[in-house]
Design a protein around this motif. Structure first.
Motif, PDB file in Angstrom:
ATOM      1  N   ALA A   1       0.829  -1.207   0.000  1.00 26.78           N
ATOM      2  CA  ALA A   1       0.000   0.000   0.000  1.00 26.78           C
ATOM      3  C   ALA A   1       0.862   1.256   0.000  1.00 26.78           C
ATOM      4  O   ALA A   1       0.588   2.219  -0.741  1.00 26.78           O
ATOM      5  N   LYS A   2       1.917   1.252   0.813  1.00 25.42           N
ATOM      6  CA  LYS A   2       2.789   2.425   0.869  1.00 25.42           C
ATOM      7  C   LYS A   2       3.553   2.599  -0.440  1.00 25.42           C
ATOM      8  O   LYS A   2       3.700   3.719  -0.948  1.00 25.42           O
ATOM      9  N   MET A   3       4.024   1.489  -1.011  1.00 26.10           N
ATOM     10  CA  MET A   3       4.766   1.574  -2.273  1.00 26.10           C
ATOM     11  C   MET A   3       3.875   2.048  -3.410  1.00 26.10           C
ATOM     12  O   MET A   3       4.345   2.725  -4.334  1.00 26.10           O
ATOM     13  N   ARG A   4       2.596   1.701  -3.372  1.00 27.70           N
ATOM     14  CA  ARG A   4       1.691   2.194  -4.418  1.00 27.70           C
ATOM     15  C   ARG A   4       1.586   3.712  -4.368  1.00 27.70           C
ATOM     16  O   ARG A   4       1.621   4.381  -5.411  1.00 27.70           O
ATOM     17  N   LEU A   5       1.460   4.246  -3.170  1.00 26.96           N
ATOM     18  CA  LEU A   5       1.387   5.699  -3.038  1.00 26.96           C
ATOM     19  C   LEU A   5       2.682   6.363  -3.479  1.00 26.96           C
ATOM     20  O   LEU A   5       2.670   7.378  -4.180  1.00 26.96           O
ATOM     21  N   MET A   6       3.808   5.792  -3.080  1.00 29.82           N
ATOM     22  CA  MET A   6       5.100   6.388  -3.437  1.00 29.82           C
ATOM     23  C   MET A   6       5.377   6.233  -4.927  1.00 29.82           C
ATOM     24  O   MET A   6       5.997   7.107  -5.549  1.00 29.82           O
ATOM     25  N   SER A   7       4.895   5.149  -5.528  1.00 30.97           N
ATOM     26  CA  SER A   7       5.043   4.974  -6.972  1.00 30.97           C
ATOM     27  C   SER A   7       4.200   5.992  -7.725  1.00 30.97           C
ATOM     28  O   SER A   7       4.622   6.536  -8.754  1.00 30.97           O
ATOM     29  N   LEU A   8       3.004   6.249  -7.203  1.00 33.43           N
ATOM     30  CA  LEU A   8       2.143   7.254  -7.824  1.00 33.43           C
ATOM     31  C   LEU A   8       2.772   8.636  -7.753  1.00 33.43           C
ATOM     32  O   LEU A   8       2.723   9.415  -8.724  1.00 33.43           O
ATOM     33  N   VAL A   9       3.402   8.945  -6.630  1.00 29.16           N
ATOM     34  CA  VAL A   9       4.094  10.225  -6.492  1.00 29.16           C
ATOM     35  C   VAL A   9       5.239  10.312  -7.498  1.00 29.16           C
ATOM     36  O   VAL A   9       5.459  11.352  -8.129  1.00 29.16           O
ATOM     37  N   ASP A  10       5.957   9.218  -7.659  1.00 24.86           N
ATOM     38  CA  ASP A  10       7.076   9.197  -8.607  1.00 24.86           C
ATOM     39  C   ASP A  10       6.580   9.447 -10.031  1.00 24.86           C
ATOM     40  O   ASP A  10       7.224  10.165 -10.806  1.00 24.86           O
ATOM     41  N   LEU A  11       5.439   8.883 -10.362  1.00 23.46           N
ATOM     42  CA  LEU A  11       4.856   9.137 -11.689  1.00 23.46           C
ATOM     43  C   LEU A  11       4.493  10.610 -11.842  1.00 23.46           C
ATOM     44  O   LEU A  11       4.643  11.191 -12.914  1.00 23.46           O
ATOM     45  N   GLY A  12       4.025  11.221 -10.739  1.00 21.89           N
ATOM     46  CA  GLY A  12       3.606  12.622 -10.795  1.00 21.89           C
ATOM     47  C   GLY A  12       4.738  13.603 -10.908  1.00 21.89           C
ATOM     48  O   GLY A  12       4.533  14.775 -11.247  1.00 21.89           O
ATOM     49  N   CYS A  13       5.953  13.145 -10.627  1.00 25.50           N
ATOM     50  CA  CYS A  13       7.102  14.053 -10.667  1.00 25.50           C
ATOM     51  C   CYS A  13       7.728  14.155 -12.045  1.00 25.50           C
ATOM     52  O   CYS A  13       8.775  14.794 -12.195  1.00 25.50           O
ATOM     53  N   ASN A  14       7.130  13.506 -13.056  1.00 29.18           N
ATOM     54  CA  ASN A  14       7.709  13.629 -14.398  1.00 29.18           C
ATOM     55  C   ASN A  14       7.435  15.011 -14.961  1.00 29.18           C
ATOM     56  O   ASN A  14       6.559  15.727 -14.493  1.00 29.18           O
ATOM     57  N   ASP A  15       8.179  15.378 -15.966  1.00 26.87           N
ATOM     58  CA  ASP A  15       8.147  16.746 -16.489  1.00 26.87           C
ATOM     59  C   ASP A  15       6.828  17.106 -17.172  1.00 26.87           C
ATOM     60  O   ASP A  15       6.451  18.279 -17.238  1.00 26.87           O
ATOM     61  N   SER A  16       6.120  16.119 -17.704  1.00 23.68           N
ATOM     62  CA  SER A  16       4.906  16.424 -18.465  1.00 23.68           C
ATOM     63  C   SER A  16       3.776  16.913 -17.578  1.00 23.68           C
ATOM     64  O   SER A  16       2.919  17.687 -18.009  1.00 23.68           O
ATOM     65  N   GLY A  17       3.764  16.446 -16.299  1.00 24.31           N
ATOM     66  CA  GLY A  17       2.704  16.859 -15.387  1.00 24.31           C
ATOM     67  C   GLY A  17       1.396  16.130 -15.627  1.00 24.31           C
ATOM     68  O   GLY A  17       0.379  16.463 -15.011  1.00 24.31           O
ATOM     69  N   GLN A  18       1.402  15.136 -16.496  1.00 22.28           N
ATOM     70  CA  GLN A  18       0.203  14.360 -16.768  1.00 22.28           C
ATOM     71  C   GLN A  18       0.501  12.870 -16.640  1.00 22.28           C
ATOM     72  O   GLN A  18       1.551  12.397 -17.097  1.00 22.28           O
ATOM     73  N   ILE A  19      -0.434  12.141 -16.012  1.00 22.96           N
ATOM     74  CA  ILE A  19      -0.267  10.691 -15.847  1.00 22.96           C
ATOM     75  C   ILE A  19      -1.488   9.989 -16.424  1.00 22.96           C
ATOM     76  O   ILE A  19      -2.603  10.175 -15.926  1.00 22.96           O
ATOM     77  N   PRO A  20      -1.320   9.197 -17.461  1.00 21.36           N
ATOM     78  CA  PRO A  20      -2.458   8.449 -18.016  1.00 21.36           C
ATOM     79  C   PRO A  20      -2.987   7.436 -16.995  1.00 21.36           C
ATOM     80  O   PRO A  20      -2.218   6.838 -16.241  1.00 21.36           O
ATOM     81  N   TYR A  21      -4.282   7.263 -16.961  1.00 19.86           N
ATOM     82  CA  TYR A  21      -4.890   6.277 -16.060  1.00 19.86           C
ATOM     83  C   TYR A  21      -4.272   4.899 -16.270  1.00 19.86           C
ATOM     84  O   TYR A  21      -4.038   4.150 -15.316  1.00 19.86           O
TER      85      TYR A  21
END
Length: 423
Positions: free
Chosen positions: A297-317
């Motif tokens: 559960a914690k890694m899912r949240l941290m992985s989601l944060v890592d996806l959000g830190c990319n330069d595009s600012g958009q994360i596909p579902y």
């Protein structure tokens, strides 16, 4: 219950000596007791006259053991108020410190005997002392008493002022280490905020940043415990442990290298890396009391944060679904969890099936993050410069236009001359 009540002009210290010695010799018979009590009072009087305050403190504490079990909490505090006041009699800081040590030792030798009252006595002693180190010494005794006597709720509120206390005490690194570690243990034992306990554990490890390898090795066990506490904590997602020498030493340690690898996965990688690690080291994780589902559960949240830190600012579902290994209908609920945990600020575009991120929390803030911040600041600075230049250019153009209009108002155009016609 016997109560200390001043009934004469006798010095308060002599009253306490008389009272405690009478308790001590009560079973010896009137004649023996009277002789012993009189002798102790004479000796105390001599100490007062000669200004031998340390000897007086030692003398008055001789019979204090009996006081704890034979008087009420209120009387105990009253007696020790008089005893503690002795530290104000001397003009020598070293002597005051020695008296504080004697009093603290007596008060803390039986931590389960009236611990709350004993803690009040130490607080009173602390406030009577003027020397910074003496205050630190008594505060440390109070910490240990609170922990051993299970009355930590009385001292935890003071932790909010630790930074100001440290400035006042001006103690060295070894003393700071003992302080931070003790506070962390108190917070852990009292089941208080895991974040606060982790904060003081981190402060403890930070004190080893400039030490040699031999000294840093002393913190190895605490470094391991801190890493495990970070992995366990469901509400701590950010730390600088990887850059600390006390933690970095684990990377090449034969016994704890996997602990360091686990920390690195949580801070710099994604869920798939953790699942691979768990498959190979599930026994190790269980030995540290780590629960697989909680870690996922914690890694899912941290992985989601890592996806959000990319330069595009958009994360596909779809990317969130694949990275977090969840179903399509779970994507938005995990995004909401990340928002609730204050890890990201974003909007969900259901039409286009993307998450538009406006802010995300960096799990680590190392060299790469500083470089990224520098680039962003440079970009913002350039944008601001361009805006200022545009405003200035428009202002110049506007001023020029106003000047032209003003000139027309001052010098109106001449009337056209009509040609004269001659016959």
């Amino acid at each position: 219950m016997t109560t200390v009540v001043p009934t004469s002009e006798e010095d308060p210290v002599l009253s306490v000596v008389r009272f405690t010695s009478e308790l001590a010799w009560a079973d010896a018979g009137p004649e023996v007791a009277e002789a012993q009590v009189g002798s102790l009072c004479v000796e105390a009087q001599e100490c007062i006259v000669m200004g031998r305050w340390l000897d007086l403190a030692s003398l008055v504490l001789t019979s204090a053991d009996l006081v704890f079990s034979k008087v009420s909490d209120k009387d105990l505090e009253c007696i020790f108020t008089v005893i503690c006041n002795l530290v104000t009699m001397t003009e020598r800081p070293d002597e005051a410190l020695e008296m504080a040590k004697l009093i603290s030792a007596k008060v803390t030798q039986q931590p389960n005997e009236k611990p709350a009252s004993c803690l009040k006595i130490l607080f009173n002693l602390y406030n009577l002392l003027e020397n910074p180190y003496s205050r630190f010494y008594v505060y440390m005794k109070a910490l240990h008493l609170a922990l051993d006597g299970k009355v930590t709720e009385h001292i935890i509120p003071s932790f909010k002022k630790i930074d100001s206390f440290l400035k006042e005490w001006n103690v060295g690194i070894p003393d700071q280490r003992e302080l931070f570690l003790t506070i962390s243990n108190i917070l852990r034992e009292s089941k208080s905020s895991a974040k606060e306990s982790f904060k003081f554990q981190t402060k403890y490890l930070e004190t080893f940043s400039t030490e040699d390898a031999h000294t840093v090795s002393e913190a190895k066990e605490e470094a391991v415990r801190t890493v495990i506490e970070f992995v366990k904590a469901p509400d701590i997602f950010q730390c600088d442990l990887l850059d600390m020498p006390a933690v970095a030493q684990l990377e090449k340690d034969a016994k704890y290298s996997l602990v360091y690898e686990l920390l690195k996965i949580f801070l710099t990688q994604r869920l798939d890396a953790y699942l691979d690690f768990d498959a190979a080291n599930s026994t190790l994780l269980k030995s540290y009391g780590l629960v697989h589902d909680d870690c996922v559960a914690k890694m899912r949240l941290m992985s989601l944060v890592d996806l959000g830190c990319n330069d595009s600012g958009q994360i596909p579902y779809a990317l969130i679904r694949d990275t977090l290994r969840i179903r399509d209908d779970e994507v938005e609920s995990w995004v909401v969890k990340a928002i609730t945990s204050k890890l990201i600020d974003c909007k969900m575009d259901q039409m286009n099936q993307v998450v538009i991120v406006s802010r995300c929390t960096e799990c680590v803030f190392g060299h790469h993050q500083w470089e990224t911040l520098r680039t962003k600041l440079a970009t913002w600075r350039g944008n601001i410069t361009n805006v200022i230049s545009t405003i200035q250019a428009n202002k110049i153009a506007e001023d020029g236009s106003q000047a032209v209009q003003g000139n027309h108002g001052i010098f109106p155009p001449e009337e056209p001359h009509l040609a004269k016609s001659f016959p």
